[in-house]
Design a protein around this motif. Structure first.
Motif, PDB file in Angstrom:
ATOM      1  N   HIS A 155       0.811  -1.215   0.000  1.00  0.00           N
ATOM      2  CA  HIS A 155       0.000   0.000   0.000  1.00  0.00           C
ATOM      3  C   HIS A 155       0.849   1.271   0.000  1.00  0.00           C
ATOM      4  CE1 HIS A 155      -3.401   2.528   0.424  1.00  0.00           C
ATOM      5  NE2 HIS A 155      -3.290   2.757   1.720  1.00  0.00           N
ATOM      6  N   VAL A 156       1.955   1.261   0.755  1.00  0.00           N
ATOM      7  CA  VAL A 156       2.763   2.472   0.904  1.00  0.00           C
ATOM      8  C   VAL A 156       3.918   2.523  -0.093  1.00  0.00           C
ATOM      9  CG1 VAL A 156       4.220   3.801   2.476  1.00  0.00           C
ATOM     10  CG2 VAL A 156       2.153   2.680   3.331  1.00  0.00           C
ATOM     11  N   SER A 195      -3.708   0.874  -4.309  1.00  0.00           N
ATOM     12  CA  SER A 195      -4.831   1.419  -3.555  1.00  0.00           C
ATOM     13  C   SER A 195      -5.191   0.470  -2.420  1.00  0.00           C
ATOM     14  CB  SER A 195      -6.038   1.601  -4.477  1.00  0.00           C
ATOM     15  OG  SER A 195      -6.518   0.332  -4.910  1.00  0.00           O
ATOM     16  N   ALA A 196      -5.940   0.986  -1.461  1.00  0.00           N
ATOM     17  CA  ALA A 196      -6.352   0.146  -0.337  1.00  0.00           C
ATOM     18  C   ALA A 196      -7.196  -1.027  -0.832  1.00  0.00           C
ATOM     19  CB  ALA A 196      -7.140   0.978   0.673  1.00  0.00           C
ATOM     20  N   LYS A 197      -8.057  -0.759  -1.813  1.00  0.00           N
ATOM     21  CA  LYS A 197      -8.912  -1.821  -2.355  1.00  0.00           C
ATOM     22  C   LYS A 197      -8.077  -2.884  -3.051  1.00  0.00           C
ATOM     23  CE  LYS A 197     -12.825  -2.629  -5.453  1.00  0.00           C
ATOM     24  NZ  LYS A 197     -13.813  -2.006  -6.384  1.00  0.00           N
ATOM     25  N   GLY A 237      -6.014 -10.551   0.506  1.00  0.00           N
ATOM     26  CA  GLY A 237      -7.167 -11.313   0.966  1.00  0.00           C
ATOM     27  C   GLY A 237      -7.697 -10.850   2.303  1.00  0.00           C
ATOM     28  N   VAL A 238      -7.735  -9.519   2.496  1.00  0.00           N
ATOM     29  CA  VAL A 238      -8.263  -8.953   3.736  1.00  0.00           C
ATOM     30  C   VAL A 238      -9.254  -7.853   3.375  1.00  0.00           C
ATOM     31  CG1 VAL A 238      -6.169  -9.467   5.041  1.00  0.00           C
ATOM     32  CG2 VAL A 238      -6.403  -7.252   3.900  1.00  0.00           C
ATOM     33  N   SER A 239      -9.909  -7.301   4.385  1.00  0.00           N
ATOM     34  CA  SER A 239     -10.848  -6.212   4.154  1.00  0.00           C
ATOM     35  C   SER A 239     -10.096  -4.887   4.021  1.00  0.00           C
ATOM     36  CB  SER A 239     -11.840  -6.118   5.311  1.00  0.00           C
ATOM     37  OG  SER A 239     -11.162  -5.776   6.509  1.00  0.00           O
ATOM     38  N   VAL A 240     -10.750  -3.898   3.432  1.00  0.00           N
ATOM     39  CA  VAL A 240     -10.135  -2.576   3.282  1.00  0.00           C
ATOM     40  C   VAL A 240      -9.823  -1.947   4.641  1.00  0.00           C
ATOM     41  CG1 VAL A 240     -10.512  -0.213   2.471  1.00  0.00           C
ATOM     42  CG2 VAL A 240     -11.112  -2.148   0.996  1.00  0.00           C
ATOM     43  N   PRO A 241     -10.741  -2.019   5.621  1.00  0.00           N
ATOM     44  CA  PRO A 241     -10.399  -1.473   6.947  1.00  0.00           C
ATOM     45  C   PRO A 241      -9.148  -2.123   7.541  1.00  0.00           C
ATOM     46  CG  PRO A 241     -12.752  -1.806   6.790  1.00  0.00           C
ATOM     47  CD  PRO A 241     -12.161  -2.451   5.571  1.00  0.00           C
TER      48      PRO A 241
END
Length: 207
Positions: A163-164, A169-171, A178-182
């Motif tokens: 991500h960084v 993108s977060a999505k 394989g995880v949620s955006v939060p």
């Protein structure tokens, strides 16, 4: 995906302590730590100065040999200048030696450089300092990520890296791992905080 090892972090010892240990050529742990800290860094600098991978390996090996030859009598003092500057001069001289051994027709100039004055154009001190600083920051970030592995999970570091550092993108990151955006934002916050702490500690230790 980032690769994280369980090797001892260079953060566990200050630069001066490590240099003192290097005076003992039989201290294999100290020399392995020194090699892990610098080999890829030196290798990438040689590559960026236009050398082949084989030549860059030779530069790295020769740099380690030259350091080993002087370490038994080496006296480290920050007042005399940083160890980094001393090492950069060694690397610069080795790279110059490699270019001087080349025939003119085999010299491969890095992008944006011409053939006027080999020592000035290829191994210009200010140019090498810029490359040195860029690669050193990259090196510290990689080491900080490895050190952070002891405090956060591998998955959190993978999320942080994607991500960084890779700027997904977060999505997209959530889909890749394989995880949620939060969960991505939480991992970014947690791993990012640890990474900054480790980077600051490492930068201070080897400055």
């Amino acid at each position: 995906m980032i690769l994280v090892t369980e090797q001892e972090s260079v953060l566990d010892k200050t630069r001066s302590t490590l240099l003192c240990r290097l005076k003992d050529l039989d201290d294999s742990d100290a020399w392995r730590e020194f090699f892990d800290l610098y080999w890829l860094f030196i290798f990438r600098i040689a590559i960026r100065k236009g050398l082949t991978e084989a030549e860059a390996e030779d530069v790295t090996q020769e740099a380690m040999i030259r350091v080993a030859k002087v370490m038994p009598g080496f006296q480290y003092s920050r007042k005399r200048g940083s160890f980094k500057n001393w090492l950069s001069q060694i690397v610069r001289n080795i790279i110059i030696d490699h270019y001087r051994k080349k025939k003119p027709s085999t010299v491969r100039l890095p992008d944006g450089e011409n053939d006027v004055g080999m020592d000035d154009a290829l191994i210009a001190r200010h140019d090498l300092e810029q490359i040195w600083d860029e690669e050193w920051r990259r090196n510290l970030m990689n080491l900080a990520l490895k050190s952070a592995r002891k405090r956060v999970s591998l998955r959190e570091l993978q999320i942080f890296h994607l991500h960084v550092f890779q700027e997904h993108s977060a999505k997209k990151t959530a889909e890749m791992v394989g995880v949620s955006v939060p969960r991505v934002y939480l991992a970014k916050l947690r791993a990012g905080r640890v990474f900054k702490q480790e980077y600051s500690k490492l930068k201070e230790a080897v400055s």
